[in-house]
Scaffold this motif. Structure first.
Motif, short mmCIF file in Angstrom:
data_model
loop_
_atom_site.label_atom_id
_atom_site.label_comp_id
_atom_site.label_asym_id
_atom_site.label_seq_id
_atom_site.Cartn_x
_atom_site.Cartn_y
_atom_site.Cartn_z
N GLY A 75 8.18 -17.05 -18.50
CA GLY A 75 6.88 -16.79 -19.44
C GLY A 75 5.81 -16.34 -18.75
N LEU A 76 4.64 -16.37 -19.26
CA LEU A 76 3.34 -16.01 -18.77
C LEU A 76 2.91 -16.78 -17.85
N LEU A 77 3.07 -18.16 -17.65
CA LEU A 77 2.70 -19.00 -16.52
C LEU A 77 3.29 -18.35 -15.35
N VAL A 78 4.42 -17.89 -15.40
CA VAL A 78 5.13 -17.26 -14.03
C VAL A 78 4.51 -15.96 -13.80
N PHE A 79 4.01 -15.13 -14.73
CA PHE A 79 3.93 -13.87 -14.49
C PHE A 79 2.42 -13.43 -14.43
N VAL A 80 1.70 -14.12 -15.25
CA VAL A 80 0.23 -13.73 -15.29
C VAL A 80 -0.51 -13.99 -14.06
N PRO A 81 -0.17 -14.97 -13.22
CA PRO A 81 -1.16 -15.03 -11.90
C PRO A 81 -0.66 -13.77 -10.75
N LEU A 82 0.75 -13.25 -10.96
CA LEU A 82 0.89 -12.09 -10.14
C LEU A 82 0.46 -10.78 -10.68
N ILE A 83 0.56 -10.71 -12.07
CA ILE A 83 0.02 -9.42 -12.96
C ILE A 83 -1.32 -9.43 -12.74
N SER A 84 -2.37 -10.57 -12.88
CA SER A 84 -3.61 -10.31 -12.60
C SER A 84 -4.02 -9.99 -11.21
N GLY A 85 -3.38 -10.22 -10.31
CA GLY A 85 -3.77 -9.85 -9.00
C GLY A 85 -3.31 -8.58 -8.78
N LEU A 86 -2.43 -8.12 -9.33
CA LEU A 86 -1.87 -6.45 -9.02
C LEU A 86 -2.70 -5.66 -9.92
N PHE A 87 -3.40 -5.90 -11.09
CA PHE A 87 -4.21 -5.09 -11.92
C PHE A 87 -5.74 -5.90 -12.03
N PRO A 88 -6.53 -5.98 -10.99
CA PRO A 88 -7.58 -6.43 -11.06
C PRO A 88 -8.77 -5.88 -12.06
N THR A 89 -8.69 -4.20 -12.07
CA THR A 89 -9.65 -3.73 -12.71
C THR A 89 -8.96 -3.38 -14.19
N ARG A 90 -7.91 -3.60 -14.46
CA ARG A 90 -7.24 -3.46 -15.50
C ARG A 90 -6.28 -4.53 -16.18
N ARG A 91 -7.02 -5.68 -15.98
CA ARG A 91 -6.26 -6.93 -16.22
C ARG A 91 -5.91 -7.10 -17.73
N GLY A 92 -6.98 -6.65 -18.55
CA GLY A 92 -6.63 -7.02 -19.86
C GLY A 92 -5.30 -6.08 -20.45
N PRO A 143 0.74 -1.14 -0.12
CA PRO A 143 0.01 0.10 -0.06
C PRO A 143 0.69 1.38 0.09
N SER A 144 2.02 1.12 0.33
CA SER A 144 2.95 2.35 0.62
C SER A 144 3.48 2.64 -0.77
N SER A 145 3.40 1.86 -1.68
CA SER A 145 3.95 2.19 -3.07
C SER A 145 3.02 1.70 -3.98
N ALA A 146 2.27 2.84 -4.67
CA ALA A 146 1.36 2.39 -5.79
C ALA A 146 2.16 2.26 -6.95
N ARG A 147 3.41 2.73 -6.96
CA ARG A 147 4.38 2.35 -8.17
C ARG A 147 4.80 0.80 -8.35
N ARG A 148 4.66 0.13 -7.31
CA ARG A 148 5.32 -1.13 -7.08
C ARG A 148 4.60 -2.39 -8.17
N PRO A 149 3.35 -2.03 -8.40
CA PRO A 149 2.79 -2.94 -9.44
C PRO A 149 3.13 -2.60 -10.77
N TRP A 150 3.53 -1.41 -11.16
CA TRP A 150 4.07 -0.95 -12.44
C TRP A 150 5.51 -1.39 -12.38
N LEU A 151 6.56 -1.49 -11.49
CA LEU A 151 7.73 -1.86 -11.47
C LEU A 151 7.67 -3.45 -11.45
N ILE A 152 7.01 -4.21 -11.16
CA ILE A 152 6.67 -5.59 -11.19
C ILE A 152 6.43 -5.82 -12.58
#
Length: 417
Positions: free
Chosen positions: A125-142, A10-19
Motif C-alpha cells: 500500500g501507500l506506506l511502501v510506495f509513497v516514500p519512493l514515489i515522492s522522491g522520484l517526482f519531487p516537483t510533481r509530487r501531488g 539518469p539513463s532512463s527518464a521512463r523508469r520513474p513512470w515504470l515504477i
C-alpha cells in the motif's frame, strides 16, 4: 551517486513512470482484496446469521491493525525496500484469502481478514510506495501520489461487481479461493519491477541528483503542531468515509435495490475515484493542498446527502448521484494529505513518520465501520450513521484548513538545523 536499485537512473527518464505503474498495479491488487469484504459481508449475514455489527467486526479490527501496524511497516520499508515488502504482502494476502474460504466462525474471519490480510495489504500500500514515489517526482509530487492513490478507488470499483458475480456464480468460499490465486499470480511478477535496496525516500530532482532538503526524524516531527493536525485529518476523514463505504451495498439492498444492481451502480461510481483522485491530487500542486482537500470534502458531503434522501428502490437517480459523488471523492483527499506530509517531513524516515500518522486513519476507519453497523442494529437504519459521516467530514475540513498556517516556532527551528 546513489547505487540504490530503487533510485531513478539518469539513463532512463521512463523508469520513474515504470515504477509508478508497478506501484499502482500492486496497490490495486491489495485494495481489491480488502474492499471485496463489503460484498462478502452480506454472504456472512445470510449463512451464519451474524448481526451487522458482528459482520463489521473483522473490518473494524482490520482498520485498527492497519493503523497500529503502520509504524512497523513504515520502518520496514525504510530498511528493506519495496520488493521484499510486496513479496511479503502477496504471501499474507493469499494466505488470508485461501484461509477465509475454510472459515466457519467469526473469530476466524477476524483473524484472517482483520490481522493477516490487513498486514499484507499494508505491505503493498501507500506506506511502501509513497516514500519512493515522492522522491522520484519531487516537483510533481501531488500528481504522482494521486495516480498511486487512485489505485485504491480502482480496486474498490473492480472488487464489488467481480466479487458479487463470483459469489452468485460459485459461492463465497470458491470466490475466496479464486481471489487468492489471482492475488498471488499478479503480485509475484510485479515485485520484480522493484530493486532490493531501501525505499529510496531521499528527495531527488528530476535528473536524479539529491535535493537540498531537511531530513526529518520521527522524534522531530512528532513535536510539531502539523504532525498532530495531520493525525486528526486522517482520523476524521476515515471516520466519515467508513461510516458509509462498508455498508453502502447493505444500505441499498435494505432499501429494496437488487444486490447485483446495487453492487454494479456503486462499483461504477467507484471507477470515478480514479479521475477524482488524480484531479484533486494534481490540483493540489497548483492551488494548494488545503483548497484541493476542501473541494473533495464538499463533494463527499453532497454524495452522503444524496444517500440520506433515498427512501425507496424507485429512486435510481439518487442512488447514481450518491455513487458518483461519493465515488468521485473516495480517497480524493489522500494525495493532498500524503503530499502535505511529504512536503512537511521529507527525508529517508518519511515512511516511518507517515506510518505513525496513519494510525489516525486506522482508528477512524475502525470506529466508522463498526459504528455504522452498531447504529443500524439499534435503530434499523443507517440515517444517523450518514449524518455522523457528514459531521466527521466537516471536522476533517477544519483540521486540514488549519495546516495553512505557518509552522510553529519549534518546527521552524528544527528545519533550520
Amino acid at each position: 551517486m546513489s547505487d540504490s536499485p530503487d533510485g531513478p537512473k539518469p539513463s532512463s527518464a521512463r523508469r520513474p513512470w515504470l515504477i509508478l505503474t508497478g506501484a499502482f498495479l500492486a496497490f490495486t491488487v491489495g485494495a481489491s482484496a480488502m474492499h471485496s469484504y463489503t460484498v462478502f459481508l452480506l454472504a456472512f449475514v445470510e449463512e451464519f446469521g451474524w448481526s451487522r455489527a458482528e459482520s463489521s467486526l473483522a473490518y473494524s479490527v482490520g482498520q485498527l491493525v492497519g493503523g497500529f501496524s503502520s509504524p512497523l511497516v513504515g520502518g520496514m520499508v525504510d530498511r528493506f525496500g519495496a520488493r521484499r515488502m510486496i513479496l511479503l504482502g502477496g504471501a499474507l494476502l493469499t494466505l488470508g484469502l485461501v484461509g477465509s474460504a475454510q472459515a466457519d466462525a467469526l473469530w476466524q474471519i477476524v483473524l484472517l481478514y482483520g490481522v493477516v490480510m490487513t498486514f499484507g495489504a499494508n505491505c503493498v500500500g501507500l506506506l511502501v510506495f509513497v516514500p519512493l514515489i515522492s522522491g522520484l517526482f519531487p516537483t510533481r509530487r501531488g500528481m504522482a501520489i494521486a495516480v498511486l492513490q487512485s489505485a485504491n478507488g480502482f480496486g474498490r470499483a473492480v472488487s464489488a461487481p467481480v466479487s458479487q458475480m463470483l459469489i452468485s456464480g460459485v459461492g463465497w468460499r470458491a470466490a475466496y479461493l479464486l481471489e487468492g490465486a489471482a492475488t498471488l499470480l499478479l503480485l509475484l511478477p510485479l515485485a520484480a519491477l522493484f530493486g532490493r535496496g531501501g525505499s529510496g525516500a531521499a528527495a531527488t530532482t528530476a535528473r536524479g541528483t539529491p535535493a537540498p532538503v531537511r531530513h526529518w526524524t520521527l522524534s522531530e516531527a512528532i513535536r510539531t503542531t502539523q504532525f498532530w493536525l495531520l493525525f486528526l485529518v486522517y482520523m476524521f476523514t476515515s471516520i466519515g468515509s467508513f461510516l458509509v463505504s462498508l455498508h453502502q451495498i447493505a444500505f441499498a439492498v435494505d432499501v429494496g435495490f437488487d444486490p447485483l444492481y446495487a453492487a454494479s451502480v456503486l462499483g461504477m461510481g467507484s471507477f470515478l475515484a480514479m479521475p477524482g483522485v488524480i484531479l484533486t491530487g494534481t490540483l493540489s500542486d497548483y492551488i494548494g493542498r488545503e483548497a484541493s482537500a476542501l473541494l473533495a470534502y464538499g463533494i463527499s458531503i453532497l454524495g452522503v446527502g444524496c444517500a440520506l434522501a433515498i427512501t425507496g428502490p424507485d429512486q435510481h437517480l439518487l442512488l447514481w448521484l450518491h455513487a458518483c459523488f461519493f465515488g468521485l471523492t473516495w480517497g480524493a483527499r489522500g494525495p493532498a494529505i500524503t503530499a502535505k506530509t511529504a512536503d512537511l517531513f521529507p527525508g529517508p524516515r518519511l515512511g516511518t513518520i507517515l506510518g505513525v500518522i496513519t494510525i489516525g486513519s486506522g482508528l477512524g476507519a475502525a470506529l466508522g465501520a463498526w459504528a455504522a453497523g452498531w447504529i443500524f442494529d439499534i435503530s434499523g437504519s443507517y440515517r444517523a450513521a450518514f449524518l455522523c459521516s457528514i459531521a466527521a467530514y466537516l471536522c476533517g475540513s477544519i483540521a486540514f484548513w488549519a495546516l495553512r498556517r505557518p509552522p510553529a516556532p519549534r518546527a521552524a527551528v528544527v528545519e533550520a538545523d
